[in-house]
Design a protein around this motif. Sequence first.
Motif, PDB file in Angstrom:
ATOM      1  N   GLY A  59       9.555  15.172   0.367  1.00 47.57           N
ATOM      2  CA  GLY A  59       8.492  14.918   1.322  1.00 47.57           C
ATOM      3  C   GLY A  59       8.895  15.365   2.709  1.00 47.57           C
ATOM      4  O   GLY A  59       9.849  16.134   2.880  1.00 47.57           O
ATOM      5  N   VAL A  60       8.162  14.858   3.693  1.00 49.03           N
ATOM      6  CA  VAL A  60       8.401  15.205   5.096  1.00 49.03           C
ATOM      7  C   VAL A  60       8.486  13.918   5.908  1.00 49.03           C
ATOM      8  O   VAL A  60       7.592  13.063   5.810  1.00 49.03           O
ATOM      9  CB  VAL A  60       7.253  16.076   5.661  1.00 49.03           C
ATOM     10  N   LEU A  61       9.551  13.771   6.682  1.00 50.63           N
ATOM     11  CA  LEU A  61       9.588  12.723   7.694  1.00 50.63           C
ATOM     12  C   LEU A  61       8.903  13.306   8.919  1.00 50.63           C
ATOM     13  O   LEU A  61       9.469  14.118   9.640  1.00 50.63           O
ATOM     14  CB  LEU A  61      11.015  12.303   8.029  1.00 50.63           C
TER      15      LEU A  61
ATOM     16  N   ARG B 203       1.778  14.615  -8.558  1.00 49.87           N
ATOM     17  CA  ARG B 203       2.824  15.625  -8.354  1.00 49.87           C
ATOM     18  C   ARG B 203       2.733  16.246  -6.959  1.00 49.87           C
ATOM     19  O   ARG B 203       2.867  17.459  -6.782  1.00 49.87           O
ATOM     20  CB  ARG B 203       2.765  16.723  -9.428  1.00 49.87           C
ATOM     21  N   LEU B 204       2.528  15.390  -5.956  1.00 47.01           N
ATOM     22  CA  LEU B 204       2.461  15.834  -4.571  1.00 47.01           C
ATOM     23  C   LEU B 204       3.591  15.216  -3.762  1.00 47.01           C
ATOM     24  O   LEU B 204       3.904  14.023  -3.931  1.00 47.01           O
ATOM     25  CB  LEU B 204       1.132  15.403  -3.933  1.00 47.01           C
ATOM     26  N   PRO B 205       4.227  15.976  -2.873  1.00 46.12           N
ATOM     27  CA  PRO B 205       5.201  15.386  -1.955  1.00 46.12           C
ATOM     28  C   PRO B 205       4.501  14.444  -0.975  1.00 46.12           C
ATOM     29  O   PRO B 205       3.265  14.499  -0.827  1.00 46.12           O
ATOM     30  CB  PRO B 205       5.794  16.606  -1.228  1.00 46.12           C
ATOM     31  N   ILE B 206       5.264  13.601  -0.327  1.00 44.61           N
ATOM     32  CA  ILE B 206       4.683  12.616   0.589  1.00 44.61           C
ATOM     33  C   ILE B 206       5.059  12.927   2.039  1.00 44.61           C
ATOM     34  O   ILE B 206       6.127  13.470   2.311  1.00 44.61           O
ATOM     35  CB  ILE B 206       5.107  11.179   0.224  1.00 44.61           C
ATOM     36  N   VAL B 207       4.142  12.588   2.929  1.00 47.34           N
ATOM     37  CA  VAL B 207       4.367  12.736   4.374  1.00 47.34           C
ATOM     38  C   VAL B 207       4.509  11.335   4.949  1.00 47.34           C
ATOM     39  O   VAL B 207       3.597  10.505   4.820  1.00 47.34           O
ATOM     40  CB  VAL B 207       3.202  13.481   5.047  1.00 47.34           C
ATOM     41  N   ILE B 208       5.652  11.084   5.574  1.00 43.44           N
ATOM     42  CA  ILE B 208       6.022   9.731   5.980  1.00 43.44           C
ATOM     43  C   ILE B 208       5.777   9.485   7.463  1.00 43.44           C
ATOM     44  O   ILE B 208       6.196  10.256   8.334  1.00 43.44           O
ATOM     45  CB  ILE B 208       7.503   9.456   5.665  1.00 43.44           C
TER      46      ILE B 208
ATOM     47  N   VAL C  25       0.833  -1.205   0.000  1.00 42.12           N
ATOM     48  CA  VAL C  25       0.000   0.000   0.000  1.00 42.12           C
ATOM     49  C   VAL C  25       0.868   1.255   0.000  1.00 42.12           C
ATOM     50  O   VAL C  25       0.517   2.269  -0.626  1.00 42.12           O
ATOM     51  CB  VAL C  25      -0.981  -0.034   1.190  1.00 42.12           C
ATOM     52  N   PHE C  26       1.996   1.200   0.663  1.00 39.20           N
ATOM     53  CA  PHE C  26       2.952   2.301   0.654  1.00 39.20           C
ATOM     54  C   PHE C  26       3.447   2.554  -0.772  1.00 39.20           C
ATOM     55  O   PHE C  26       3.424   3.693  -1.273  1.00 39.20           O
ATOM     56  CB  PHE C  26       4.104   1.953   1.593  1.00 39.20           C
ATOM     57  N   ILE C  27       3.858   1.495  -1.455  1.00 37.97           N
ATOM     58  CA  ILE C  27       4.357   1.623  -2.830  1.00 37.97           C
ATOM     59  C   ILE C  27       3.260   2.144  -3.752  1.00 37.97           C
ATOM     60  O   ILE C  27       3.494   3.038  -4.585  1.00 37.97           O
ATOM     61  CB  ILE C  27       4.904   0.277  -3.328  1.00 37.97           C
ATOM     62  N   LYS C  28       2.052   1.610  -3.615  1.00 36.95           N
ATOM     63  CA  LYS C  28       0.928   2.055  -4.445  1.00 36.95           C
ATOM     64  C   LYS C  28       0.683   3.543  -4.258  1.00 36.95           C
ATOM     65  O   LYS C  28       0.473   4.288  -5.243  1.00 36.95           O
ATOM     66  CB  LYS C  28      -0.324   1.263  -4.072  1.00 36.95           C
ATOM     67  N   GLN C  29       0.731   4.015  -3.020  1.00 34.35           N
ATOM     68  CA  GLN C  29       0.466   5.433  -2.773  1.00 34.35           C
ATOM     69  C   GLN C  29       1.612   6.321  -3.255  1.00 34.35           C
ATOM     70  O   GLN C  29       1.372   7.453  -3.678  1.00 34.35           O
ATOM     71  CB  GLN C  29       0.184   5.657  -1.297  1.00 34.35           C
ATOM     72  N   MET C  30       2.832   5.826  -3.225  1.00 31.74           N
ATOM     73  CA  MET C  30       3.917   6.603  -3.822  1.00 31.74           C
ATOM     74  C   MET C  30       3.702   6.755  -5.322  1.00 31.74           C
ATOM     75  O   MET C  30       3.977   7.820  -5.902  1.00 31.74           O
ATOM     76  CB  MET C  30       5.272   5.964  -3.512  1.00 31.74           C
ATOM     77  N   GLU C  31       3.196   5.708  -5.962  1.00 36.52           N
ATOM     78  CA  GLU C  31       2.889   5.794  -7.396  1.00 36.52           C
ATOM     79  C   GLU C  31       1.808   6.843  -7.656  1.00 36.52           C
ATOM     80  O   GLU C  31       1.914   7.652  -8.590  1.00 36.52           O
ATOM     81  CB  GLU C  31       2.434   4.428  -7.906  1.00 36.52           C
ATOM     82  N   LEU C  32       0.775   6.840  -6.825  1.00 37.36           N
ATOM     83  CA  LEU C  32      -0.320   7.796  -6.996  1.00 37.36           C
ATOM     84  C   LEU C  32       0.133   9.218  -6.706  1.00 37.36           C
ATOM     85  O   LEU C  32      -0.262  10.163  -7.401  1.00 37.36           O
ATOM     86  CB  LEU C  32      -1.494   7.413  -6.092  1.00 37.36           C
TER      87      LEU C  32
END
Length: 268
Positions: free
Chosen positions: A159-161, A124-129, A112-119
Amino acid sequence: MYIDSHCHLDGPRFDQDREAVIARAREAGVMSMLAIGTGDGPGTLDCAVKIAEEHDFIYATVGIHPHEAQLAKDADFAELEQLARKPKVIAWGEIGLDYYYDHSPRDIQKQVFIKQMELARAARLPIVIHCRPSDNSDNAWEDCLALIEQQWKTSGLGGVLHCFTSTWPHAKRALDMGFMISFAGNVTFPKAQQIRDSAKQVPLERLLIETDSPFLAPVPFRGKRNEPAFVKEVARHIGELRGLSPEDIGAQTSANFCRFFSLPESTI
């Protein structure tokens, strides 16, 4: 000026006084907040968007937390794709791995993590980890950072840790991939020396502060419900570590937030 870069304004703990909580934050000098949109998982994925759309100074994320990874269906990913197009949505998250509670099997968390990184890449949005290891182990950090390096680094979106709890070498790996490092109220806890050591080393221009409210209330509010107004205590403590005033930390982290998310400071 302060910005709470990570708060959960949805949910029952704020249902009775949500608007008062937001007002108290503004009175305390918190000029903007990033409402995290994971909610209780599928069925509540628009929770932060709803709040952000009611306040000019609140922004939102969307995503499925690793706790609810096993509940995610194709329809939920399709809903997230639609929500990600909303004007107030500036990041995807919080997403990642949680080996402490293991509410979802680890292999499903990773999928699910990988799928959401793809999305997120497509949006074109950074990710919050979110990353939480099991006791006395950094296994979740190693797995999480490896997946980011493999699946996300080349996006250039960074993104943001969030609520960083690990060591400087892990922070450095994320910084090298364009990430910001965010510290929460647990930096004030007596036994959190590892977090404080990291907070002293992260470059000031890559630093964010947050509450993760309603969780992790900082000293002197520990044990109480956390709220965005308390982000000033995080700034105060990091300022003490860095030889700066709370106002200096507030101004720097607010500028960092606006720069990273491409928001004009005049609108905060």
